[in-house]
Scaffold this active site. Structure first.
Site, mmCIF file in Angstrom:
data_model
loop_
_atom_site.group_PDB
_atom_site.id
_atom_site.type_symbol
_atom_site.label_atom_id
_atom_site.label_comp_id
_atom_site.label_asym_id
_atom_site.label_seq_id
_atom_site.Cartn_x
_atom_site.Cartn_y
_atom_site.Cartn_z
ATOM 1 N N HIS A 82 -40.790 93.382 -15.136
ATOM 2 C CA HIS A 82 -39.736 93.724 -15.131
ATOM 3 C C HIS A 82 -39.522 95.480 -13.873
ATOM 4 O O HIS A 82 -40.308 95.910 -14.431
ATOM 5 C CB HIS A 82 -38.114 94.296 -15.609
ATOM 6 C CG HIS A 82 -36.821 94.737 -14.719
ATOM 7 N ND1 HIS A 82 -36.483 93.663 -14.505
ATOM 8 C CD2 HIS A 82 -36.508 96.114 -14.829
ATOM 9 C CE1 HIS A 82 -34.762 94.445 -13.630
ATOM 10 N NE2 HIS A 82 -35.324 95.771 -14.085
ATOM 11 N N ASP A 161 -22.500 93.561 -20.100
ATOM 12 C CA ASP A 161 -22.511 94.363 -19.140
ATOM 13 C C ASP A 161 -22.175 94.024 -17.444
ATOM 14 O O ASP A 161 -22.404 95.029 -16.727
ATOM 15 C CB ASP A 161 -24.682 93.870 -19.162
ATOM 16 C CG ASP A 161 -25.271 95.193 -17.797
ATOM 17 O OD1 ASP A 161 -25.150 95.753 -18.035
ATOM 18 O OD2 ASP A 161 -25.578 94.020 -17.133
ATOM 19 N N ARG A 168 -18.415 101.150 -14.418
ATOM 20 C CA ARG A 168 -19.303 102.411 -14.531
ATOM 21 C C ARG A 168 -19.477 102.720 -12.759
ATOM 22 O O ARG A 168 -19.470 103.861 -11.908
ATOM 23 C CB ARG A 168 -20.249 101.984 -15.232
ATOM 24 C CG ARG A 168 -20.739 102.364 -16.466
ATOM 25 C CD ARG A 168 -21.365 101.913 -17.208
ATOM 26 N NE ARG A 168 -23.259 102.752 -16.625
ATOM 27 C CZ ARG A 168 -24.215 101.928 -16.289
ATOM 28 N NH1 ARG A 168 -24.524 100.776 -16.321
ATOM 29 N NH2 ARG A 168 -25.152 102.600 -16.080
ATOM 30 N N SER A 183 -28.333 98.749 -19.479
ATOM 31 C CA SER A 183 -28.377 97.535 -18.557
ATOM 32 C C SER A 183 -28.643 96.692 -18.683
ATOM 33 O O SER A 183 -28.933 95.548 -18.117
ATOM 34 C CB SER A 183 -26.714 98.526 -17.586
ATOM 35 O OG SER A 183 -26.893 97.401 -16.794
ATOM 36 N N LYS A 187 -30.454 92.437 -20.134
ATOM 37 C CA LYS A 187 -30.397 91.531 -18.997
ATOM 38 C C LYS A 187 -32.168 91.038 -19.818
ATOM 39 O O LYS A 187 -31.997 89.811 -19.568
ATOM 40 C CB LYS A 187 -30.407 91.651 -17.820
ATOM 41 C CG LYS A 187 -29.077 91.533 -17.707
ATOM 42 C CD LYS A 187 -28.524 92.485 -16.365
ATOM 43 C CE LYS A 187 -28.594 93.778 -16.131
ATOM 44 N NZ LYS A 187 -27.898 94.505 -15.041
HETATM 45 N N1 URA Z 1 -29.554 98.311 -13.027
HETATM 46 C C1 URA Z 1 -28.592 97.672 -13.783
HETATM 47 O O1 URA Z 1 -29.594 97.161 -13.865
HETATM 48 N N2 URA Z 1 -27.797 98.310 -14.382
HETATM 49 C C2 URA Z 1 -28.437 100.186 -14.368
HETATM 50 O O2 URA Z 1 -26.940 101.075 -15.260
HETATM 51 C C3 URA Z 1 -28.362 99.854 -13.311
HETATM 52 C C4 URA Z 1 -29.300 99.912 -12.825
#
Ligand code: URA
Length: 433
Positions: A82, A161, A168, A183, A187
């Site tokens: 990632h 999320d 946020r 976050s 994923k």
């Molecule tokens: N990318 C994400 O997936 N989450 C965040 O909180 C910041 C960047």
């Protein structure tokens, strides 16, 4: 349990229990906890932070809020990678076939891009007829047969999320390390890999601008992975200028394919080999980093890695004649040179501005409904440390607009030319395990 007490406890800097964190995540996802209380808690977390244990519990609760991808039908140790996102980042297209070529299964779920250039899927769709939608059965069969498949994200991964990130975004609480790390990792963990290599970018074109922030984010993410039973390694790599020479979609695929054919674009090739070596080590296919690096490099030189790329394209319905003859990739109508206005040395290139210039050409989306133009993009002729003469092309814009004045200006603003020669930036800053 009352949300009010949880907010006050975190406000006062105390550690939340597993039950409290789960109460919050479940309640907020279901809609039982209102936005104003969730905002108060995220703001308290912003100021007070979270312990590694709290962050891991939060991440797991976000994973459990939705579906997870079951990859148990895939033979072997599955390693994912990632990137926190950068301009000209086409490492996935190199690392995927490269790692596959040493027998490690790569099952990649990717998204589309909102911003400078397309995401992984958009870039792949520059290859005629390539399909990124497939059944789970076909996805798993493709990984088992070709060791590599890339598909669009399906299913409802980490819905907590999704909801929290949106909150946020409008409450000034994106920039909290545990919340960012949780976050991103929620994923990744929901996507099912056994081990994860993170490419955490640092610099002007990165989400994290300073090395210290990037290292802290990397440490948070590695801790979450380790705490939740996935081997995780982070490579901190430079994003003070675009990676490689190409920024766009089709031209990024072309550059990636050329690396797999043995071309040496130094930063791109080095970073790809670095990430692939860590993936191979995590999969326990090699005993040492050096052994992994050598085997991967050999598979570029002997054509095996490119063969895996070709097979992957074919298996997903893509036209391989495009891969065999890269000039068949989509191309823009005009090539426009953006010329240096004075003699000197390139001392900085604002990567984000180059990304925006590419977006103006149509290579990325300003809104989620925009269509990507796969043929447009930017080729950098000069990178940091290079000497340049007035009138020499800094970049070539590949454009369907004969003038592309906005992009020309954005590129000129992105380059800093100084009288003193500067060193090339360090590419790999640190490895966090
Ligand atoms: N990318 C994400 O997936 N989450 C965040 O909180 C910041 C960047």
């Amino acid at each position: 349990m009352r949300m009010y007490d949880i907010i006050v406890k975190k406000r006062d800097g105390k550690e939340l229990t597993k039950a409290e964190i789960e109460f919050f995540v479940e309640g907020y996802t279901k809609g039982d906890i209102p936005d104003y209380q969730a905002s108060a808690l995220t703001m308290a977390i912003y100021f007070q932070g979270m312990t590694p244990e709290e962050t891991a519990i939060l991440t797991q609760a976000m994973v459990d809020s939705g579906e997870t991808i079951d990859l148990s039908g895939i033979h072997g140790h599955i390693v994912d990678k990632h990137s926190t996102g950068g301009v000209g980042d086409k490492v996935t297209f190199i690392v995927g076939p490269l790692v596959a070529s040493v027998g490690i299964p790569v099952a990649k779920m990717s998204g589309r891009g909102l911003g400078h250039t397309g995401g992984t899927l958009d870039k792949l769709e520059a290859i005629r007829d390539l399909r990124i939608e497939m059944s789970k059965k076909e996805f798993i069969e493709n990984v088992n047969t070709h060791k590599l498949a890339v598909a669009g994200q399906t299913g409802n991964l980490a819905p907590a999320d999704k909801k929290l990130y949106a909150l946020r975004d409008v409450t000034g609480t994106v920039d909290s390390l545990p919340l960012i790390a949780g976050s991103i990792m929620s994923k990744k963990l929901a996507s099912g890999a056994d081990s994860i290599v993170l490419d955490v970018k640092t610099g002007s074109g990165a989400f994290m601008k300073t090395l210290e922030d990037s290292e802290n984010l990397a440490r948070e993410m590695v801790n979450i992975g380790q705490n939740l039973g996935r081997n995780t390694v982070a490579v901190i790599s430079d994003m003070n200028q675009p990676l490689g020479f190409e920024v766009g979609n089709a031209n990024e695929i072309k550059e990636a394919a050329e690396i797999l054919q043995g071309k040496n674009v130094e930063d791109l090739r080095t970073l790809s080999l670095e990430i692939a070596s860590h993936m191979a080590l995590l999969a326990e296919v090699f005993d040492s980093y050096e052994e992994a690096y050598e085997a991967l490099e050999a598979n570029i030189e002997n054509g095996k890695a490119f063969e895996y790329f070709r097979n992957f394209v074919q298996a997903q319905g893509g036209d391989v004649s495009v891969i065999d003859d890269l000039t068949k990739l989509p191309q823009a109508q005009y090539d426009i040179e953006v010329k240096a206005e004075k003699d000197g040395f390139v001392s900085a290139i604002d990567a984000e501005s180059i990304g925006i210039a590419a977006m103006y050409l149509g290579a990325g989306r300003a809104t989620k409904d925009d269509e990507i133009n796969h043929g447009v993009g930017i080729t950098l002729n000069k990178k940091i440390g290079d000497e340049v003469k007035a009138g020499e092309a800094l970049v070539v814009l590949h454009s369907d607009d004969a003038e592309a004045l906005d992009s020309v200006q954005k590129v000129l603003d992105a380059y800093t030319i100084s009288t003193e020669k500067v060193e090339k930036p360090t590419l790999i800053h640190n490895i966090i395990k």
